[in-house]
Scaffold this motif. Structure first.
Motif, PDB file in Angstrom:
ATOM      1  N   THR A  29      29.309 100.338  26.725  1.00 38.45           N
ATOM      2  CA  THR A  29      28.432  99.811  24.574  1.00 38.45           C
ATOM      3  C   THR A  29      29.173 100.804  24.384  1.00 38.45           C
ATOM      4  O   THR A  29      28.757 100.769  23.117  1.00 38.45           O
ATOM      5  CB  THR A  29      27.458 101.547  25.818  1.00 38.45           C
ATOM      6  OG1 THR A  29      27.465 102.563  25.931  1.00 38.45           O
ATOM      7  CG2 THR A  29      26.794 100.092  26.580  1.00 38.45           C
ATOM      8  N   ALA A 118      23.723 104.327  31.415  1.00 30.14           N
ATOM      9  CA  ALA A 118      24.298 102.826  31.363  1.00 30.14           C
ATOM     10  C   ALA A 118      25.609 102.210  31.854  1.00 30.14           C
ATOM     11  O   ALA A 118      26.208 102.250  31.832  1.00 30.14           O
ATOM     12  CB  ALA A 118      24.177 102.405  29.692  1.00 30.14           C
ATOM     13  N   VAL A 120      26.894  98.896  33.759  1.00 35.55           N
ATOM     14  CA  VAL A 120      26.729  97.653  33.563  1.00 35.55           C
ATOM     15  C   VAL A 120      26.621  97.162  34.446  1.00 35.55           C
ATOM     16  O   VAL A 120      27.099  97.089  35.595  1.00 35.55           O
ATOM     17  CB  VAL A 120      28.013  97.437  32.628  1.00 35.55           C
ATOM     18  CG1 VAL A 120      27.517  95.676  32.523  1.00 35.55           C
ATOM     19  CG2 VAL A 120      27.606  97.670  31.684  1.00 35.55           C
ATOM     20  N   THR A 140      16.257  99.729  35.621  1.00 40.76           N
ATOM     21  CA  THR A 140      17.633  98.689  35.184  1.00 40.76           C
ATOM     22  C   THR A 140      16.584  98.452  33.755  1.00 40.76           C
ATOM     23  O   THR A 140      15.350  97.633  34.131  1.00 40.76           O
ATOM     24  CB  THR A 140      17.575  97.646  36.311  1.00 40.76           C
ATOM     25  OG1 THR A 140      18.078  98.297  37.359  1.00 40.76           O
ATOM     26  CG2 THR A 140      18.524  96.915  35.530  1.00 40.76           C
ATOM     27  N   TYR A 145      22.335  94.534  28.424  1.00 48.05           N
ATOM     28  CA  TYR A 145      24.077  94.610  27.921  1.00 48.05           C
ATOM     29  C   TYR A 145      24.460  92.907  27.373  1.00 48.05           C
ATOM     30  O   TYR A 145      24.061  92.038  28.845  1.00 48.05           O
ATOM     31  CB  TYR A 145      25.230  95.603  28.698  1.00 48.05           C
ATOM     32  CG  TYR A 145      26.197  95.519  28.485  1.00 48.05           C
ATOM     33  CD1 TYR A 145      26.720  96.407  28.326  1.00 48.05           C
ATOM     34  CD2 TYR A 145      27.268  94.269  28.893  1.00 48.05           C
ATOM     35  CE1 TYR A 145      27.869  96.964  27.852  1.00 48.05           C
ATOM     36  CE2 TYR A 145      28.357  93.955  28.636  1.00 48.05           C
ATOM     37  CZ  TYR A 145      28.630  95.716  27.778  1.00 48.05           C
ATOM     38  OH  TYR A 145      30.152  96.234  27.557  1.00 48.05           O
ATOM     39  N   LEU A 155      21.651  97.312  32.457  1.00 49.44           N
ATOM     40  CA  LEU A 155      21.816  98.870  32.442  1.00 49.44           C
ATOM     41  C   LEU A 155      21.289  99.455  33.280  1.00 49.44           C
ATOM     42  O   LEU A 155      20.463  99.682  33.400  1.00 49.44           O
ATOM     43  CB  LEU A 155      22.321  99.049  30.900  1.00 49.44           C
ATOM     44  CG  LEU A 155      22.869  98.762  30.103  1.00 49.44           C
ATOM     45  CD1 LEU A 155      22.687  99.439  28.806  1.00 49.44           C
ATOM     46  CD2 LEU A 155      23.910  98.759  30.340  1.00 49.44           C
TER      47      LEU A 155
END
Length: 162
Positions: A29, A118, A120, A140, A145, A155
């Motif tokens: 991020t 976070a 991905v 989630t 993202y 995320l």
């Protein structure tokens, strides 16, 4: 491979793969155009945080991890961590070794659990690695993202009791 505390002069070896990974925009991020000074300030932690590097027999930095409290105050007993492996070292077990090291470090420091805020969702290698080390996806954030092609993925928040 050996894992040791990161030193200030390790940044010169970390920055090239940090820049490559963040510029790709697929797994972190951080801004894709993050500059070295900002990146260094976020990665090279001071106590109570901890930054390490994985090095090979020649001392070449293969990857790095940072860990510390996920929050302050009454939530500071939960750790968090981030990991980066140099692309040329991928598939050599560097991420797993760093993950195992950081989990052991956090437990030794008295943290009760570790939470990744976070991960991905489309980063299937990382998700699989963390699951293999005992983490669970506890939530989630849908479309949290934006990938470089403009599409969105989730995320994951991942958690593991220490």
């Amino acid at each position: 491979m050996h894992i040791r505390d990161a030193r200030d002069d390790d940044w010169a070896a970390i920055w090239p793969f940090f820049r490559t990974i963040t510029a790709a925009g697929e797994t972190y991020t951080y801004p894709r155009d993050i500059d070295s000074g900002t990146a260094r300030a976020t990665w090279m932690l001071r106590a109570p945080g901890h930054t390490v590097v994985a090095v090979d027999g020649d001392g070449t930095v293969l990857g790095s991890a940072k860990a510390g409290p996920n929050h302050m105050g009454p939530a500071s007993h939960i750790a968090t961590a981030s990991f980066m492996v140099a692309p040329e070292a991928a598939g050599r077990g560097v991420g797993r070794a760093l993950g195992e090291y950081v989990l052991s470090w956090a437990k030794g420091e008295g943290y009760r659990a570790m939470q990744f805020n976070a991960v991905v969702q489309s980063n299937v290698r990382a998700v699989a690695l963390w699951k293999s080390l005992g983490f669970e996806v506890i939530g989630t954030l849908p479309e949290g993202y934006r990938l470089p092609d403009g599409s969105y993925t989730g995320l994951h928040i991942m958690h593991r009791v220490l």
